[in-house]
Scaffold this motif. Structure first.
Motif, PDB file in Angstrom:
ATOM      1  N   MET A  59       0.845  -1.177   0.000  1.00 40.91           N
ATOM      2  CA  MET A  59       0.000   0.000   0.000  1.00 40.91           C
ATOM      3  C   MET A  59       0.894   1.244   0.000  1.00 40.91           C
ATOM      4  SD  MET A  59      -2.616   1.359   2.956  1.00 40.91           S
ATOM      5  CE  MET A  59      -2.823  -0.278   3.492  1.00 40.91           C
ATOM      6  N   ASP A  60       0.540   2.216  -0.809  1.00 41.70           N
ATOM      7  CA  ASP A  60       1.312   3.448  -0.880  1.00 41.70           C
ATOM      8  C   ASP A  60       0.431   4.613  -0.434  1.00 41.70           C
ATOM      9  OD1 ASP A  60       3.503   5.080  -1.387  1.00 41.70           O
ATOM     10  OD2 ASP A  60       2.842   5.482  -3.435  1.00 41.70           O
ATOM     11  N   CYS A  61       0.289   4.776   0.869  1.00 39.26           N
ATOM     12  CA  CYS A  61      -0.544   5.837   1.430  1.00 39.26           C
ATOM     13  C   CYS A  61       0.361   6.913   2.026  1.00 39.26           C
ATOM     14  CB  CYS A  61      -1.466   5.259   2.511  1.00 39.26           C
ATOM     15  SG  CYS A  61      -2.381   6.522   3.424  1.00 39.26           S
ATOM     16  N   VAL A  62       0.197   8.130   1.565  1.00 39.64           N
ATOM     17  CA  VAL A  62       1.047   9.224   2.023  1.00 39.64           C
ATOM     18  C   VAL A  62       0.899   9.447   3.529  1.00 39.64           C
ATOM     19  CG1 VAL A  62      -0.614  11.042   1.436  1.00 39.64           C
ATOM     20  CG2 VAL A  62       1.832  11.569   1.542  1.00 39.64           C
ATOM     21  N   PHE A  63      -0.312   9.320   4.065  1.00 35.81           N
ATOM     22  CA  PHE A  63      -0.489   9.529   5.506  1.00 35.81           C
ATOM     23  C   PHE A  63       0.142   8.399   6.308  1.00 35.81           C
ATOM     24  CE2 PHE A  63      -4.578  12.219   4.818  1.00 35.81           C
ATOM     25  CZ  PHE A  63      -3.815  13.282   4.392  1.00 35.81           C
ATOM     26  N   CYS A  64       0.003   7.158   5.850  1.00 35.99           N
ATOM     27  CA  CYS A  64       0.653   6.028   6.532  1.00 35.99           C
ATOM     28  C   CYS A  64       2.165   6.198   6.508  1.00 35.99           C
ATOM     29  CB  CYS A  64       0.251   4.709   5.887  1.00 35.99           C
ATOM     30  SG  CYS A  64      -1.462   4.232   6.205  1.00 35.99           S
ATOM     31  N   LEU A  85       3.839   9.124   6.348  1.00 38.96           N
ATOM     32  CA  LEU A  85       4.177  10.192   7.297  1.00 38.96           C
ATOM     33  C   LEU A  85       4.173   9.678   8.739  1.00 38.96           C
ATOM     34  CD1 LEU A  85       2.100  13.190   5.887  1.00 38.96           C
ATOM     35  CD2 LEU A  85       4.586  12.999   5.930  1.00 38.96           C
ATOM     36  N   ILE A  86       3.167   8.888   9.064  1.00 38.36           N
ATOM     37  CA  ILE A  86       3.054   8.344  10.416  1.00 38.36           C
ATOM     38  C   ILE A  86       4.191   7.359  10.681  1.00 38.36           C
ATOM     39  CG2 ILE A  86       1.628   6.900  11.932  1.00 38.36           C
ATOM     40  CD1 ILE A  86      -0.837   8.179  10.419  1.00 38.36           C
ATOM     41  N   GLY A  87       4.424   6.455   9.748  1.00 40.46           N
ATOM     42  CA  GLY A  87       5.455   5.434   9.922  1.00 40.46           C
ATOM     43  C   GLY A  87       6.866   5.991   9.957  1.00 40.46           C
ATOM     44  N   GLU A  88       7.119   6.999   9.133  1.00 40.08           N
ATOM     45  CA  GLU A  88       8.464   7.578   9.059  1.00 40.08           C
ATOM     46  C   GLU A  88       8.655   8.731  10.032  1.00 40.08           C
ATOM     47  OE1 GLU A  88       8.933   8.599   4.933  1.00 40.08           O
ATOM     48  OE2 GLU A  88       8.932   6.497   4.297  1.00 40.08           O
ATOM     49  N   ASP A  89       7.564   9.131  10.719  1.00 37.01           N
ATOM     50  CA  ASP A  89       7.625  10.216  11.705  1.00 37.01           C
ATOM     51  C   ASP A  89       8.137  11.513  11.089  1.00 37.01           C
ATOM     52  OD1 ASP A  89       7.255  11.337  14.224  1.00 37.01           O
ATOM     53  OD2 ASP A  89       9.235  10.737  14.945  1.00 37.01           O
ATOM     54  N   THR A  90       7.630  11.841   9.885  1.00 40.02           N
ATOM     55  CA  THR A  90       8.143  13.004   9.161  1.00 40.02           C
ATOM     56  C   THR A  90       7.158  14.166   9.051  1.00 40.02           C
ATOM     57  OG1 THR A  90       7.481  11.947   7.086  1.00 40.02           O
ATOM     58  CG2 THR A  90       9.772  11.668   7.780  1.00 40.02           C
ATOM     59  N   ALA A  91       6.018  14.071   9.688  1.00 33.56           N
ATOM     60  CA  ALA A  91       5.033  15.156   9.621  1.00 33.56           C
ATOM     61  C   ALA A  91       5.388  16.271  10.595  1.00 33.56           C
ATOM     62  CB  ALA A  91       3.643  14.609   9.948  1.00 33.56           C
ATOM     63  N   HIS A  92       4.795  17.436  10.401  1.00 32.92           N
ATOM     64  CA  HIS A  92       4.866  18.529  11.385  1.00 32.92           C
ATOM     65  C   HIS A  92       3.733  18.265  12.370  1.00 32.92           C
ATOM     66  CE1 HIS A  92       5.256  23.103  12.210  1.00 32.92           C
ATOM     67  NE2 HIS A  92       5.020  22.424  13.290  1.00 32.92           N
ATOM     68  N   TRP A  93       4.062  17.569  13.451  1.00 32.45           N
ATOM     69  CA  TRP A  93       3.056  17.052  14.383  1.00 32.45           C
ATOM     70  C   TRP A  93       2.438  18.135  15.242  1.00 32.45           C
ATOM     71  CZ3 TRP A  93       1.597  12.601  12.907  1.00 32.45           C
ATOM     72  CH2 TRP A  93       2.501  11.713  12.324  1.00 32.45           C
ATOM     73  N   VAL A  94       1.140  18.025  15.414  1.00 35.00           N
ATOM     74  CA  VAL A  94       0.400  18.834  16.375  1.00 35.00           C
ATOM     75  C   VAL A  94       0.054  17.955  17.571  1.00 35.00           C
ATOM     76  CG1 VAL A  94      -1.735  20.137  16.758  1.00 35.00           C
ATOM     77  CG2 VAL A  94      -0.476  20.406  14.612  1.00 35.00           C
ATOM     78  N   ALA A  95      -0.316  16.703  17.326  1.00 34.51           N
ATOM     79  CA  ALA A  95      -0.616  15.745  18.397  1.00 34.51           C
ATOM     80  C   ALA A  95      -0.432  14.332  17.875  1.00 34.51           C
ATOM     81  CB  ALA A  95      -2.051  15.931  18.895  1.00 34.51           C
TER      82      ALA A  95
END
Length: 134
Positions: free
Chosen positions: A1-6, A8-18
């Motif tokens: 599966m190629d999900c951009v949100f998965c 980001l979550i898996g690689e911990d690369t988002a600008h996290w708010v929570a």
């Protein structure tokens, strides 16, 4: 599966708010307003139709917490919450997500949801939201 949100979550690369066990919140690539935040389940569900009720409830609880933080820390007088599910809805990423967009009476968005806010905060709104949600 190629999900951009998965990814980001898996690689911990988002600008996290929570980040919580079942849901997380982060900055979108093209925010509509200062503090615009995406809330997504941490597990992959394509949309509202296949998301288990308990995961949906936890995601919506985080949506409410983010919205409340927008009001208390950013001075937003309202929020728009937008979600699209399924091919007929123009869903941009096939992973359930909620856009939580802070609004102000004078923000200049006259064509929701395509307009962009003219509101300009004095500090980084995402940092303030993240601090409020800790």
């Amino acid at each position: 599966m190629d999900c951009v949100f998965c990814r980001l979550i898996g690689e911990d690369t988002a600008h996290w708010v929570a980040r919580e066990a079942e849901a997380c919140a982060f900055a979108p690539l093209d925010p509509l307003a200062p503090g615009h935040t995406l809330v997504v389940p941490t597990s992959h569900y394509a949309g509202v139709f296949d998301t288990p009720p308990d995961v949906l409830a936890r995601s919506m609880t985080l949506v409410q917490r983010v919205a409340t933080a927008m009001r208390t820390t950013l001075g937003a007088t309202g929020v728009n919450i937008l979600s699209a599910s399924g091919p007929g809805s123009e869903q941009s990423v096939p992973h359930l997500h909620f856009h939580v967009v802070p609004r102000w009476a004078d923000d200049g968005i006259s064509t929701w949801p395509t307009g962009v806010s003219s509101h300009r905060p004095t500090a980084d709104p995402l940092t303030h939201l993240a601090d409020a949600l800790r």
